[in-house]
Design a protein around this motif. Sequence first.
Motif, PDB file in Angstrom:
ATOM      1  N   LYS A  75       0.866  -1.180   0.000  1.00  0.00           N
ATOM      2  CA  LYS A  75       0.000   0.000   0.000  1.00  0.00           C
ATOM      3  C   LYS A  75       0.902   1.229   0.000  1.00  0.00           C
ATOM      4  CE  LYS A  75      -3.469   2.225   2.850  1.00  0.00           C
ATOM      5  NZ  LYS A  75      -2.700   2.865   3.906  1.00  0.00           N
ATOM      6  N   SER A  76       0.614   2.140  -0.898  1.00  0.00           N
ATOM      7  CA  SER A  76       1.429   3.330  -1.105  1.00  0.00           C
ATOM      8  C   SER A  76       0.618   4.581  -0.799  1.00  0.00           C
ATOM      9  CB  SER A  76       1.873   3.351  -2.573  1.00  0.00           C
ATOM     10  OG  SER A  76       2.370   4.601  -2.942  1.00  0.00           O
ATOM     11  N   GLU A  77       1.296   5.609  -0.347  1.00  0.00           N
ATOM     12  CA  GLU A  77       0.621   6.892  -0.106  1.00  0.00           C
ATOM     13  C   GLU A  77       0.196   7.545  -1.419  1.00  0.00           C
ATOM     14  OE1 GLU A  77      -0.321   8.362   2.814  1.00  0.00           O
ATOM     15  OE2 GLU A  77       0.304   6.435   3.674  1.00  0.00           O
ATOM     16  N   VAL A 118       4.586  -7.661  -8.634  1.00  0.00           N
ATOM     17  CA  VAL A 118       4.509  -6.730  -7.516  1.00  0.00           C
ATOM     18  C   VAL A 118       3.459  -5.676  -7.836  1.00  0.00           C
ATOM     19  CG1 VAL A 118       5.798  -5.081  -6.082  1.00  0.00           C
ATOM     20  CG2 VAL A 118       6.967  -7.093  -7.034  1.00  0.00           C
ATOM     21  N   ASN A 119       2.636  -5.342  -6.857  1.00  0.00           N
ATOM     22  CA  ASN A 119       1.592  -4.336  -7.004  1.00  0.00           C
ATOM     23  C   ASN A 119       1.792  -3.255  -5.953  1.00  0.00           C
ATOM     24  OD1 ASN A 119      -0.848  -3.000  -7.595  1.00  0.00           O
ATOM     25  ND2 ASN A 119      -2.014  -4.303  -6.219  1.00  0.00           N
ATOM     26  N   LEU A 120       2.002  -2.028  -6.400  1.00  0.00           N
ATOM     27  CA  LEU A 120       1.926  -0.874  -5.497  1.00  0.00           C
ATOM     28  C   LEU A 120       0.554  -0.290  -5.717  1.00  0.00           C
ATOM     29  CD1 LEU A 120       5.350   0.948  -6.016  1.00  0.00           C
ATOM     30  CD2 LEU A 120       4.811  -0.992  -4.544  1.00  0.00           C
ATOM     31  N   PHE A 121      -0.178  -0.019  -4.638  1.00  0.00           N
ATOM     32  CA  PHE A 121      -1.528   0.502  -4.818  1.00  0.00           C
ATOM     33  C   PHE A 121      -1.843   1.569  -3.793  1.00  0.00           C
ATOM     34  CE2 PHE A 121      -2.188  -2.709  -1.612  1.00  0.00           C
ATOM     35  CZ  PHE A 121      -3.183  -2.187  -0.797  1.00  0.00           C
ATOM     36  N   THR A 122      -2.771   2.440  -4.192  1.00  0.00           N
ATOM     37  CA  THR A 122      -3.302   3.480  -3.320  1.00  0.00           C
ATOM     38  C   THR A 122      -4.823   3.408  -3.378  1.00  0.00           C
ATOM     39  OG1 THR A 122      -1.416   4.917  -3.794  1.00  0.00           O
ATOM     40  CG2 THR A 122      -3.392   5.973  -2.891  1.00  0.00           C
ATOM     41  N   PRO A 123      -5.491   3.280  -2.234  1.00  0.00           N
ATOM     42  CA  PRO A 123      -6.957   3.346  -2.243  1.00  0.00           C
ATOM     43  C   PRO A 123      -7.387   4.738  -2.707  1.00  0.00           C
ATOM     44  CG  PRO A 123      -6.143   2.478  -0.156  1.00  0.00           C
ATOM     45  CD  PRO A 123      -4.958   3.021  -0.898  1.00  0.00           C
ATOM     46  N   VAL A 124      -8.316   4.786  -3.675  1.00  0.00           N
ATOM     47  CA  VAL A 124      -8.726   6.088  -4.205  1.00  0.00           C
ATOM     48  C   VAL A 124     -10.222   6.351  -4.100  1.00  0.00           C
ATOM     49  CG1 VAL A 124      -6.731   6.377  -5.731  1.00  0.00           C
ATOM     50  CG2 VAL A 124      -8.768   5.202  -6.587  1.00  0.00           C
TER      51      VAL A 124
END
Length: 136
Positions: A75-77, A118-124
Motif C-alpha cells: 500500500k502506497s501513499e 509486484v503491485n503498489l496501490f493506493t486506495p482512491v
Amino acid sequence: MNLVSIRIITARLEELVKFYEQVTGITAVHYTPDFAEVKTPTTTLAIGSTKTLVFFGGDEVAKPAQNSSVIIEFKSEDVEQDYIRLENYLQNNIVQKPTTMPWGNKSFLFRDPDGNLVNLFTPVTAEAIAKFNAQN
C-alpha cells in the motif's frame, strides 16, 4: 492468528534485496549473508537465498524464480508518484501503469528480478479508503 511475513527464495539474494530497498525506500535488515528482511509497519518481506532451503528439508521444498500465482502488494501513499519515481528503474518490467481497479485501488504492477509480480496501490475511492482506514 496474524500474517507476519512473506518469504521469497532466490538464487540472487543481493539483487533482490537491493530491488526491494529501491522500490520501498526501506533499508533491509541482513541477519546472515543468506537472509534479509524488509520490514514495513504491517508485515515483513523476507528474502532468503536458496542455501536456506536446507533448513526446510532441501532444494525441492521451493524453487526460485518460478512464481506464477502470487502478487506481492504494498500500500502506497501516492502510487502515481511511485510510478514517476520508479519508471526508469523498472524499464521493461512494468506490467501495468497506474490504473484504477473496480474495487477502488489505483494499482501499478511490475515484476521483480525473479519475475514475481509486484503491485503498489493506493486506495482512491471512498469505499477503498474506508476499508483501509478501518484496518489501521
